[in-house]
Scaffold this motif. Structure first.
Motif, PDB file in Angstrom:
ATOM      1  N   LEU A 144       0.830  -1.203   0.000  1.00 26.96           N
ATOM      2  CA  LEU A 144       0.000   0.000   0.000  1.00 26.96           C
ATOM      3  C   LEU A 144       0.869   1.260   0.000  1.00 26.96           C
ATOM      4  O   LEU A 144       0.542   2.240  -0.677  1.00 26.96           O
ATOM      5  CB  LEU A 144      -0.948  -0.003   1.192  1.00 26.96           C
ATOM      6  CG  LEU A 144      -2.010   1.089   1.201  1.00 26.96           C
ATOM      7  CD1 LEU A 144      -2.869   1.025  -0.060  1.00 26.96           C
ATOM      8  CD2 LEU A 144      -2.871   0.974   2.431  1.00 26.96           C
ATOM      9  N   ALA A 145       1.973   1.242   0.724  1.00 28.44           N
ATOM     10  CA  ALA A 145       2.871   2.407   0.754  1.00 28.44           C
ATOM     11  C   ALA A 145       3.439   2.700  -0.631  1.00 28.44           C
ATOM     12  O   ALA A 145       3.548   3.858  -1.037  1.00 28.44           O
ATOM     13  CB  ALA A 145       4.004   2.164   1.753  1.00 28.44           C
ATOM     14  N   VAL A 146       3.779   1.653  -1.366  1.00 24.66           N
ATOM     15  CA  VAL A 146       4.286   1.841  -2.727  1.00 24.66           C
ATOM     16  C   VAL A 146       3.189   2.437  -3.614  1.00 24.66           C
ATOM     17  O   VAL A 146       3.446   3.344  -4.409  1.00 24.66           O
ATOM     18  CB  VAL A 146       4.825   0.516  -3.305  1.00 24.66           C
ATOM     19  CG1 VAL A 146       5.109   0.643  -4.788  1.00 24.66           C
ATOM     20  CG2 VAL A 146       6.077   0.093  -2.554  1.00 24.66           C
ATOM     21  N   GLY A 147       1.966   1.939  -3.471  1.00 24.22           N
ATOM     22  CA  GLY A 147       0.849   2.473  -4.261  1.00 24.22           C
ATOM     23  C   GLY A 147       0.570   3.931  -3.954  1.00 24.22           C
ATOM     24  O   GLY A 147       0.357   4.747  -4.862  1.00 24.22           O
ATOM     25  N   ILE A 148       0.590   4.293  -2.673  1.00 22.95           N
ATOM     26  CA  ILE A 148       0.368   5.689  -2.292  1.00 22.95           C
ATOM     27  C   ILE A 148       1.531   6.548  -2.778  1.00 22.95           C
ATOM     28  O   ILE A 148       1.323   7.669  -3.270  1.00 22.95           O
ATOM     29  CB  ILE A 148       0.175   5.806  -0.768  1.00 22.95           C
ATOM     30  CG1 ILE A 148      -1.166   5.167  -0.369  1.00 22.95           C
ATOM     31  CG2 ILE A 148       0.226   7.266  -0.315  1.00 22.95           C
ATOM     32  CD1 ILE A 148      -1.370   5.032   1.115  1.00 22.95           C
ATOM     33  N   GLY A 149       2.745   6.028  -2.658  1.00 23.64           N
ATOM     34  CA  GLY A 149       3.907   6.757  -3.165  1.00 23.64           C
ATOM     35  C   GLY A 149       3.815   7.033  -4.646  1.00 23.64           C
ATOM     36  O   GLY A 149       4.156   8.125  -5.116  1.00 23.64           O
ATOM     37  N   LYS A 150       3.322   6.067  -5.391  1.00 26.09           N
ATOM     38  CA  LYS A 150       3.165   6.241  -6.843  1.00 26.09           C
ATOM     39  C   LYS A 150       2.135   7.329  -7.137  1.00 26.09           C
ATOM     40  O   LYS A 150       2.329   8.149  -8.028  1.00 26.09           O
ATOM     41  CB  LYS A 150       2.757   4.908  -7.471  1.00 26.09           C
ATOM     42  CG  LYS A 150       2.790   4.906  -8.994  1.00 26.09           C
ATOM     43  CD  LYS A 150       1.399   5.133  -9.526  1.00 26.09           C
ATOM     44  CE  LYS A 150       1.402   5.118 -11.041  1.00 26.09           C
ATOM     45  NZ  LYS A 150       0.268   5.864 -11.574  1.00 26.09           N
TER      46      LYS A 150
ATOM     47  N   GLU B 114       4.194  14.636 -11.940  1.00 19.31           N
ATOM     48  CA  GLU B 114       3.540  14.546 -13.252  1.00 19.31           C
ATOM     49  C   GLU B 114       2.360  15.504 -13.381  1.00 19.31           C
ATOM     50  O   GLU B 114       1.727  15.565 -14.431  1.00 19.31           O
ATOM     51  CB  GLU B 114       3.068  13.109 -13.503  1.00 19.31           C
ATOM     52  CG  GLU B 114       4.165  12.057 -13.434  1.00 19.31           C
ATOM     53  CD  GLU B 114       5.206  12.210 -14.520  1.00 19.31           C
ATOM     54  OE1 GLU B 114       4.844  12.613 -15.640  1.00 19.31           O
ATOM     55  OE2 GLU B 114       6.387  11.950 -14.233  1.00 19.31           O
ATOM     56  N   LYS B 115       2.026  16.182 -12.287  1.00 19.78           N
ATOM     57  CA  LYS B 115       0.917  17.146 -12.262  1.00 19.78           C
ATOM     58  C   LYS B 115      -0.421  16.512 -12.643  1.00 19.78           C
ATOM     59  O   LYS B 115      -1.244  17.110 -13.323  1.00 19.78           O
ATOM     60  CB  LYS B 115       1.203  18.353 -13.176  1.00 19.78           C
ATOM     61  CG  LYS B 115       2.492  19.062 -12.862  1.00 19.78           C
ATOM     62  CD  LYS B 115       2.486  19.645 -11.476  1.00 19.78           C
ATOM     63  CE  LYS B 115       3.779  20.413 -11.234  1.00 19.78           C
ATOM     64  NZ  LYS B 115       4.155  20.492  -9.859  1.00 19.78           N
ATOM     65  N   GLU B 116      -0.620  15.271 -12.202  1.00 13.08           N
ATOM     66  CA  GLU B 116      -1.901  14.593 -12.395  1.00 13.08           C
ATOM     67  C   GLU B 116      -2.670  14.632 -11.076  1.00 13.08           C
ATOM     68  O   GLU B 116      -2.148  15.056 -10.055  1.00 13.08           O
ATOM     69  CB  GLU B 116      -1.658  13.146 -12.846  1.00 13.08           C
ATOM     70  CG  GLU B 116      -0.987  13.042 -14.203  1.00 13.08           C
ATOM     71  CD  GLU B 116      -0.711  11.602 -14.607  1.00 13.08           C
ATOM     72  OE1 GLU B 116      -1.137  10.684 -13.887  1.00 13.08           O
ATOM     73  OE2 GLU B 116      -0.060  11.409 -15.626  1.00 13.08           O
ATOM     74  N   THR B 117      -3.884  14.150 -11.103  1.00 17.17           N
ATOM     75  CA  THR B 117      -4.672  14.133  -9.879  1.00 17.17           C
ATOM     76  C   THR B 117      -4.382  12.864  -9.077  1.00 17.17           C
ATOM     77  O   THR B 117      -4.017  11.828  -9.629  1.00 17.17           O
ATOM     78  CB  THR B 117      -6.176  14.186 -10.195  1.00 17.17           C
ATOM     79  OG1 THR B 117      -6.522  13.065 -11.011  1.00 17.17           O
ATOM     80  CG2 THR B 117      -6.542  15.468 -10.907  1.00 17.17           C
ATOM     81  N   PHE B 118      -4.555  12.980  -7.765  1.00 16.79           N
ATOM     82  CA  PHE B 118      -4.431  11.831  -6.877  1.00 16.79           C
ATOM     83  C   PHE B 118      -5.684  10.995  -7.067  1.00 16.79           C
ATOM     84  O   PHE B 118      -6.792  11.466  -6.804  1.00 16.79           O
ATOM     85  CB  PHE B 118      -4.308  12.304  -5.430  1.00 16.79           C
ATOM     86  CG  PHE B 118      -3.927  11.227  -4.465  1.00 16.79           C
ATOM     87  CD1 PHE B 118      -2.600  11.005  -4.153  1.00 16.79           C
ATOM     88  CD2 PHE B 118      -4.891  10.435  -3.861  1.00 16.79           C
ATOM     89  CE1 PHE B 118      -2.242  10.020  -3.253  1.00 16.79           C
ATOM     90  CE2 PHE B 118      -4.555   9.453  -2.975  1.00 16.79           C
ATOM     91  CZ  PHE B 118      -3.217   9.242  -2.654  1.00 16.79           C
ATOM     92  N   ASP B 119      -5.536   9.762  -7.539  1.00 19.32           N
ATOM     93  CA  ASP B 119      -6.688   8.940  -7.915  1.00 19.32           C
ATOM     94  C   ASP B 119      -7.017   7.948  -6.802  1.00 19.32           C
ATOM     95  O   ASP B 119      -6.302   6.976  -6.578  1.00 19.32           O
ATOM     96  CB  ASP B 119      -6.372   8.200  -9.220  1.00 19.32           C
ATOM     97  CG  ASP B 119      -7.594   7.550  -9.827  1.00 19.32           C
ATOM     98  OD1 ASP B 119      -8.637   7.486  -9.149  1.00 19.32           O
ATOM     99  OD2 ASP B 119      -7.510   7.117 -10.996  1.00 19.32           O
ATOM    100  N   TRP B 120      -8.111   8.225  -6.095  1.00 13.23           N
ATOM    101  CA  TRP B 120      -8.527   7.333  -5.019  1.00 13.23           C
ATOM    102  C   TRP B 120      -8.982   5.976  -5.540  1.00 13.23           C
ATOM    103  O   TRP B 120      -8.904   4.976  -4.823  1.00 13.23           O
ATOM    104  CB  TRP B 120      -9.630   7.993  -4.193  1.00 13.23           C
ATOM    105  CG  TRP B 120      -9.089   9.083  -3.329  1.00 13.23           C
ATOM    106  CD1 TRP B 120      -9.180  10.422  -3.555  1.00 13.23           C
ATOM    107  CD2 TRP B 120      -8.346   8.931  -2.130  1.00 13.23           C
ATOM    108  NE1 TRP B 120      -8.535  11.121  -2.563  1.00 13.23           N
ATOM    109  CE2 TRP B 120      -8.013  10.225  -1.664  1.00 13.23           C
ATOM    110  CE3 TRP B 120      -7.920   7.832  -1.389  1.00 13.23           C
ATOM    111  CZ2 TRP B 120      -7.283  10.443  -0.497  1.00 13.23           C
ATOM    112  CZ3 TRP B 120      -7.193   8.055  -0.229  1.00 13.23           C
ATOM    113  CH2 TRP B 120      -6.885   9.336   0.201  1.00 13.23           C
ATOM    114  N   GLY B 121      -9.440   5.916  -6.769  1.00 13.07           N
ATOM    115  CA  GLY B 121      -9.816   4.630  -7.369  1.00 13.07           C
ATOM    116  C   GLY B 121      -8.602   3.722  -7.508  1.00 13.07           C
ATOM    117  O   GLY B 121      -8.700   2.503  -7.300  1.00 13.07           O
TER     118      GLY B 121
END
Length: 90
Positions: A51-57, A65-72
């Motif tokens: 999960l930490a790696v996923g949140i870090g990504k 990358e100036k994208e949105t944080f995707d909760w999905g």
């Protein structure tokens, strides 16, 4: 809606998140079990690392990358991490 349509609507990016989290949690859990850690501790650490790696990504995507944080994507990471931790205990 057919099952195939529901699975397709999930999106290929989410499937990559599920798969990557599953593999990472599984490998971490198995490595810790092989080193002598208990099953529950191994599964919890495997879940947490994945999960930490996923949140870090997602944070990297947001700030670099100036994208949105995707909760999905985080939800997909959670599903993969849970499944990988359980598989790693078997």
């Amino acid at each position: 809606m057919k099952l195939t349509e529901r699975l397709a609507s999930f999106g290929s990016d989410r499937w990559m998140h599920v798969t990557a989290s599953l593999v990472l949690a599984d490998i971490t859990t198995r490595c810790l079990r092989r080193c002598g850690a208990g099953g529950l501790i191994s599964a919890c650490v495997g879940f947490g690392v994945s999960l930490a790696v996923g949140i870090g990504k997602e944070l990297y995507d947001k700030f670099k990358e100036k994208e949105t944080f995707d909760w999905g994507d985080i939800k997909a990471d959670i599903v993969g991490a849970v499944c990988g931790s359980v598989i790693g205990m078997v």
